[in-house]
Design a protein around this motif. Structure first.
Motif, PDB file in Angstrom:
ATOM      1  N   ILE A 202     109.090 -16.763  48.814  1.00  0.00           N
ATOM      2  CA  ILE A 202     109.973 -15.601  48.725  1.00  0.00           C
ATOM      3  C   ILE A 202     109.352 -14.584  47.772  1.00  0.00           C
ATOM      4  N   GLU A 203     109.218 -13.368  48.253  1.00  0.00           N
ATOM      5  CA  GLU A 203     108.727 -12.264  47.435  1.00  0.00           C
ATOM      6  C   GLU A 203     109.898 -11.351  47.082  1.00  0.00           C
ATOM      7  N   VAL A 204     109.936 -10.918  45.841  1.00  0.00           N
ATOM      8  CA  VAL A 204     110.990 -10.028  45.360  1.00  0.00           C
ATOM      9  C   VAL A 204     110.373  -8.655  45.074  1.00  0.00           C
ATOM     10  N   TYR A 205     110.975  -7.616  45.633  1.00  0.00           N
ATOM     11  CA  TYR A 205     110.496  -6.246  45.430  1.00  0.00           C
ATOM     12  C   TYR A 205     111.585  -5.451  44.716  1.00  0.00           C
ATOM     13  N   VAL A 206     111.209  -4.814  43.632  1.00  0.00           N
ATOM     14  CA  VAL A 206     112.167  -4.064  42.832  1.00  0.00           C
ATOM     15  C   VAL A 206     111.663  -2.637  42.655  1.00  0.00           C
ATOM     16  N   ARG A 207     112.526  -1.693  42.918  1.00  0.00           N
ATOM     17  CA  ARG A 207     112.192  -0.280  42.707  1.00  0.00           C
ATOM     18  C   ARG A 207     113.465   0.498  42.448  1.00  0.00           C
ATOM     19  N   GLY A 208     113.328   1.733  42.003  1.00  0.00           N
ATOM     20  CA  GLY A 208     114.490   2.587  41.823  1.00  0.00           C
ATOM     21  C   GLY A 208     115.079   2.967  43.169  1.00  0.00           C
ATOM     22  N   ASN A 209     116.379   3.269  43.173  1.00  0.00           N
ATOM     23  CA  ASN A 209     117.001   3.690  44.424  1.00  0.00           C
ATOM     24  C   ASN A 209     116.396   4.973  44.955  1.00  0.00           C
ATOM     25  N   ASN A 210     115.862   5.808  44.070  1.00  0.00           N
ATOM     26  CA  ASN A 210     115.056   6.956  44.474  1.00  0.00           C
ATOM     27  C   ASN A 210     113.623   6.464  44.647  1.00  0.00           C
ATOM     28  N   TRP A 211     113.187   6.316  45.889  1.00  0.00           N
ATOM     29  CA  TRP A 211     111.895   5.677  46.155  1.00  0.00           C
ATOM     30  C   TRP A 211     110.712   6.457  45.594  1.00  0.00           C
ATOM     31  N   LYS A 212     110.900   7.747  45.359  1.00  0.00           N
ATOM     32  CA  LYS A 212     109.810   8.545  44.811  1.00  0.00           C
ATOM     33  C   LYS A 212     109.664   8.352  43.299  1.00  0.00           C
ATOM     34  N   GLU A 213     110.636   7.710  42.700  1.00  0.00           N
ATOM     35  CA  GLU A 213     110.637   7.525  41.253  1.00  0.00           C
ATOM     36  C   GLU A 213     109.680   6.411  40.843  1.00  0.00           C
ATOM     37  N   GLU A 214     108.820   6.683  39.895  1.00  0.00           N
ATOM     38  CA  GLU A 214     107.953   5.655  39.322  1.00  0.00           C
ATOM     39  C   GLU A 214     108.585   5.144  38.031  1.00  0.00           C
ATOM     40  N   ILE A 215     108.721   3.832  37.950  1.00  0.00           N
ATOM     41  CA  ILE A 215     109.387   3.225  36.804  1.00  0.00           C
ATOM     42  C   ILE A 215     108.381   2.371  36.047  1.00  0.00           C
ATOM     43  N   SER A 216     108.341   2.536  34.747  1.00  0.00           N
ATOM     44  CA  SER A 216     107.459   1.725  33.919  1.00  0.00           C
ATOM     45  C   SER A 216     107.972   0.296  33.877  1.00  0.00           C
ATOM     46  N   LYS A 217     107.105  -0.622  33.494  1.00  0.00           N
ATOM     47  CA  LYS A 217     107.490  -2.024  33.390  1.00  0.00           C
ATOM     48  C   LYS A 217     108.632  -2.191  32.404  1.00  0.00           C
ATOM     49  N   GLU A 218     108.585  -1.471  31.293  1.00  0.00           N
ATOM     50  CA  GLU A 218     109.626  -1.585  30.283  1.00  0.00           C
ATOM     51  C   GLU A 218     110.968  -1.082  30.805  1.00  0.00           C
ATOM     52  N   GLU A 219     110.935   0.070  31.510  1.00  0.00           N
ATOM     53  CA  GLU A 219     112.158   0.619  32.067  1.00  0.00           C
ATOM     54  C   GLU A 219     112.739  -0.304  33.142  1.00  0.00           C
ATOM     55  N   LEU A 220     111.856  -0.892  33.945  1.00  0.00           N
ATOM     56  CA  LEU A 220     112.291  -1.817  34.979  1.00  0.00           C
ATOM     57  C   LEU A 220     113.009  -3.020  34.379  1.00  0.00           C
ATOM     58  N   GLU A 221     112.423  -3.585  33.333  1.00  0.00           N
ATOM     59  CA  GLU A 221     113.024  -4.743  32.677  1.00  0.00           C
ATOM     60  C   GLU A 221     114.379  -4.387  32.059  1.00  0.00           C
ATOM     61  N   GLU A 222     114.488  -3.187  31.528  1.00  0.00           N
ATOM     62  CA  GLU A 222     115.751  -2.763  30.925  1.00  0.00           C
ATOM     63  C   GLU A 222     116.848  -2.640  31.982  1.00  0.00           C
ATOM     64  N   ARG A 223     116.489  -2.042  33.116  1.00  0.00           N
ATOM     65  CA  ARG A 223     117.486  -1.879  34.174  1.00  0.00           C
ATOM     66  C   ARG A 223     117.901  -3.229  34.771  1.00  0.00           C
ATOM     67  N   LEU A 224     116.966  -4.150  34.831  1.00  0.00           N
ATOM     68  CA  LEU A 224     117.259  -5.462  35.399  1.00  0.00           C
ATOM     69  C   LEU A 224     118.280  -6.246  34.587  1.00  0.00           C
ATOM     70  N   GLN A 225     118.505  -5.831  33.321  1.00  0.00           N
ATOM     71  CA  GLN A 225     119.524  -6.475  32.512  1.00  0.00           C
ATOM     72  C   GLN A 225     120.910  -6.360  33.158  1.00  0.00           C
ATOM     73  N   ASN A 226     121.084  -5.339  34.018  1.00  0.00           N
ATOM     74  CA  ASN A 226     122.369  -5.111  34.667  1.00  0.00           C
ATOM     75  C   ASN A 226     122.493  -5.842  36.002  1.00  0.00           C
ATOM     76  N   TYR A 227     121.501  -6.673  36.309  1.00  0.00           N
ATOM     77  CA  TYR A 227     121.496  -7.350  37.614  1.00  0.00           C
ATOM     78  C   TYR A 227     121.429  -8.861  37.453  1.00  0.00           C
ATOM     79  N   GLU A 228     122.080  -9.536  38.376  1.00  0.00           N
ATOM     80  CA  GLU A 228     121.897 -10.978  38.520  1.00  0.00           C
ATOM     81  C   GLU A 228     120.864 -11.194  39.613  1.00  0.00           C
ATOM     82  N   LEU A 229     119.831 -11.956  39.309  1.00  0.00           N
ATOM     83  CA  LEU A 229     118.756 -12.210  40.276  1.00  0.00           C
ATOM     84  C   LEU A 229     118.425 -13.696  40.255  1.00  0.00           C
TER      85      LEU A 229
END
Length: 343
Positions: free
Chosen positions: A61-88
C-alpha cells in the motif's frame, strides 16, 4: 501526539519511504505478506483510491499526501504539521488489509490535505472502497469489488466476479470485465467496452457509450444520449433526454427515449424487439425474413413492401403477421415518423 497511528500485525514487513516535496511520490509505502491477504478495506475522506491485482509475493500500500490545492507545494515540516489533524492507519487485521484516513477536525480550509491510497494486492482479493472526495480505480481483480465515491470518477479494467461501484459526481469507465456488473453515477457519463455478464449501468446526468457487451444488459440514463455497438443477448437501453444510436445488435432489445430519435441496426432478432420514441423520428434496419408479429405506429410509416404479410396497413400504423407470425416487433413513435428497411 504521534503523527501516524499504525497498527502492526504478525508477519508484517514494513518499508517506509518519505517523499520530500513531490506529490507524485508516495509519502509512505508499507508491504505485507500476500499469502494471508483475502480482503482489502480502504477509506479516505479526501483522496483517490487505486487497486491493482498482482501475482507478487508481497502486497503493498502506497500513501500519497498533498494539499487540496494540487498546485501548492508543501514543505516536509508543513506536511507533518498538517498531518497532526488526521488519523492515518495502515494495518493488517487477520486476512484483511486496511488503509484508513480521516480529518479529525472536519476543517476543510486551506490547511486540509488530500490523502490517497494505492494498493497492489493478490488478484483474488475482495475489496471494500470508500472516498468522499476522489476517484476509484480497480484493475486486474478477480474477487468482489465494492465501493463508492461522493466526488470522483470510477474506472474498472480487467475484473471478474461481482463489481458494485457507485459515484455521486463523476464519470464511469469499464473495460474487459465479466460477472455481475453494477455501476451507477448520479452526475457523469458511462463508457462500457468488452463486458460479459449481468450488466446494470445507470446515470442520472450523462451519456452512455456501449461497445461489445454480451449477456444481459441494462443501460439507463435520465439526461443524455446512448450509443451502442455490438450488443448480444438481452438488452434494455433507455433515456429520458437524448437520442439512441444502435448498430450491430444481436438478440432481444428494448429501447426507448422520451426526447430524441432512435436509429437502430438489428442484425439478428431475439425473442422480441421493442422500440419507443415519444418525440422524434425512428429509423430501423432489420431482417424481414423471420416469422414476426408486427405492431407499429407513428405519424407516418415508411416501409418497403412487406412480403408474406397478413393484417392491416395504414399511413400511421401497421398491425399483423409477417411470414406466418412469431417474434413480437413493437415500434411506436408518438410524435414523429418511422422508417423501416430490410437487411
Amino acid at each position: 501526539m504521534k503523527t501516524l497511528n499504525i497498527i502492526l500485525a504478525i508477519l508484517l514487513t514494513t518499508c517506509v519511504v518519505i517523499a520530500q516535496k513531490d506529490g507524485d511520490k508516495p509519502y509512505m509505502t508499507k508491504t505485507f505478506s500476500a499469502n494471508a491477504i483475502k480482503n482489502l478495506k480502504m477509506t479516505t475522506s479526501g483522496g483517490s483510491l487505486t487497486v491493482t491485482g498482482t501475482n507478487e509475493s508481497e502486497a503493498k500500500i502506497e500513501v500519497y499526501v498533498r494539499g487540496n490545492n494540487w498546485k501548492e507545494e508543501i514543505s516536509k515540516e508543513e506536511l507533518e504539521e498538517r498531518l497532526q489533524n488526521y488519523e492515518l492507519t495502515i494495518s493488517q487485521n487477520g486476512n484483511t488489509l486496511i488503509a484508513f484516513s480521516k480529518n479529525k477536525t472536519n476543517n476543510w480550509g486551506k490547511k486540509s490535505l488530500s490523502i490517497a491510497f494505492k494498493a497492489f494486492v493478490p488478484t483474488k482479493i475482495t475489496t471494500d472502497l470508500s472516498t468522499s472526495g476522489g476517484s476509484i480505480s480497480v484493475k486486474e481483480i478477480a474477487g468482489n469489488a465494492v465501493g463508492k465515491t461522493s466526488g470522483g470518477s470510477i474506472s474498472v479494467t480487467n475484473c471478474k466476479n461481482k463489481i458494485d461501484l457507485k459515484t455521486s459526481g463523476g464519470s464511469i469507465s469499464a473495460t474487459n470485465c465479466t460477472g455481475d456488473i453494477d455501476l451507477i453515477t448520479s452526475g457523469g457519463s458511462i463508457s462500457a467496452t468488452d463486458l460479459d455478464g449481468i450488466i446494470d449501468l445507470k446515470t442520472s446526468g450523462g451519456s452512455i457509450s456501449l461497445d461489445n457487451l454480451k449477456g444481459k444488459t441494462s443501460a439507463i440514463t435520465s439526461g443524455g444520449s446512448i450509443k451502442a455497438t455490438e450488443l448480444r443477448g438481452e438488452s434494455i437501453v433507455k433515456t429520458s433526454g437524448g437520442s439512441i444510436v444502435l448498430s450491430e445488435i444481436r438478440g432481444t432489445l428494448d429501447a426507448a427515449t422520451s426526447a430524441g430519435s432512435i436509429d437502430a441496426e438489428i442484425l439478428e432478432l431475439g425473442t422480441s424487439l421493442n422500440l419507443s420514441v415519444s418525440s422524434g423520428s425512428m429509423n430501423v434496419k432489420m431482417p424481414m425474413n423471420k416469422g414476426a408479429t408486427l405492431d407499429w405506429a407513428a405519424n407516418k410509416i415508411n416501409v418497403s413492401p412487406l412480403n408474406h404479410f397478413q393484417g392491416n396497413t395504414e399511413k400511421n400504423y401497421i398491425k399483423g403477421t409477417l411470414n406466418g407470425g412469431g417474434i413480437p416487433i413493437n415500434l411506436k413513435v408518438s410524435s414523429g415518423n418511422l422508417t423501416v428497411k430490410s437487411l
